[in-house]
Design a protein around this motif. Structure first.
Motif, PDB file in Angstrom:
ATOM      1  N   ASP A  91      44.800  40.274  34.289  1.00  0.00           N
ATOM      2  CA  ASP A  91      44.517  41.698  34.410  1.00  0.00           C
ATOM      3  C   ASP A  91      43.002  41.912  34.426  1.00  0.00           C
ATOM      4  N   GLU A  92      42.504  42.576  35.464  1.00  0.00           N
ATOM      5  CA  GLU A  92      41.048  42.710  35.597  1.00  0.00           C
ATOM      6  C   GLU A  92      40.422  43.536  34.477  1.00  0.00           C
ATOM      7  N   LYS A 138      41.465  43.699  31.296  1.00  0.00           N
ATOM      8  CA  LYS A 138      41.414  42.834  30.115  1.00  0.00           C
ATOM      9  C   LYS A 138      40.354  41.754  30.273  1.00  0.00           C
TER      10      LYS A 138
END
Length: 86
Positions: free
Chosen positions: A43-44, A46
Motif C-alpha cells: 500500500d503506497e 503505508k
C-alpha cells in the motif's frame, strides 16, 4: 526479475531521492530499511508513512508526506514490474 536486481533498482531510486540534499551514498542504513519496507508493504500510503518514519528517526527531521508518496509510488512500481516479470 530476480530479487537482487530489484533491490539494486530500489536502492538506485532511493539514492537519487536524496531528501536532505547531503549526497547519494549517505543513506545506506535508511535505504536498507526502506527496501525491507517495500518487500513487506504493498500500500503506497503505508509505505510512504514508513519511509517518512525511517528517515525521521535517523535525521530527526520530517520529510513532507507528499514527497514520501511520490517515492513510495516509484518504489512500488519497481516492485510490481519485478513481480510481473517472474
Amino acid at each position: 526479475m530476480e530479487t537482487a536486481m530489484m533491490n539494486l533498482l530500489l536502492a538506485d531510486e532511493l539514492n537519487e531521492w536524496d531528501p536532505f540534499h547531503i549526497g547519494g551514498g549517505s543513506y545506506d542504513t535508511e535505504i536498507a530499511d526502506a527496501i525491507q519496507a517495500v518487500h513487506m508493504l504493498s500500500d503506497e500510503m503505508k509505505l510512504a508513512e514508513r519511509l517518512q518514519s525511517i528517515y525521521e528517526f535517523s535525521f530527526e527531521e520530517l520529510i513532507p508526506f507528499e514527497n514520501c508518496i511520490i517515492v513510495a509510488k516509484k518504489l512500488l512500481s519497481i516492485k510490481n514490474e519485478s513481480s510481473c516479470a517472474l
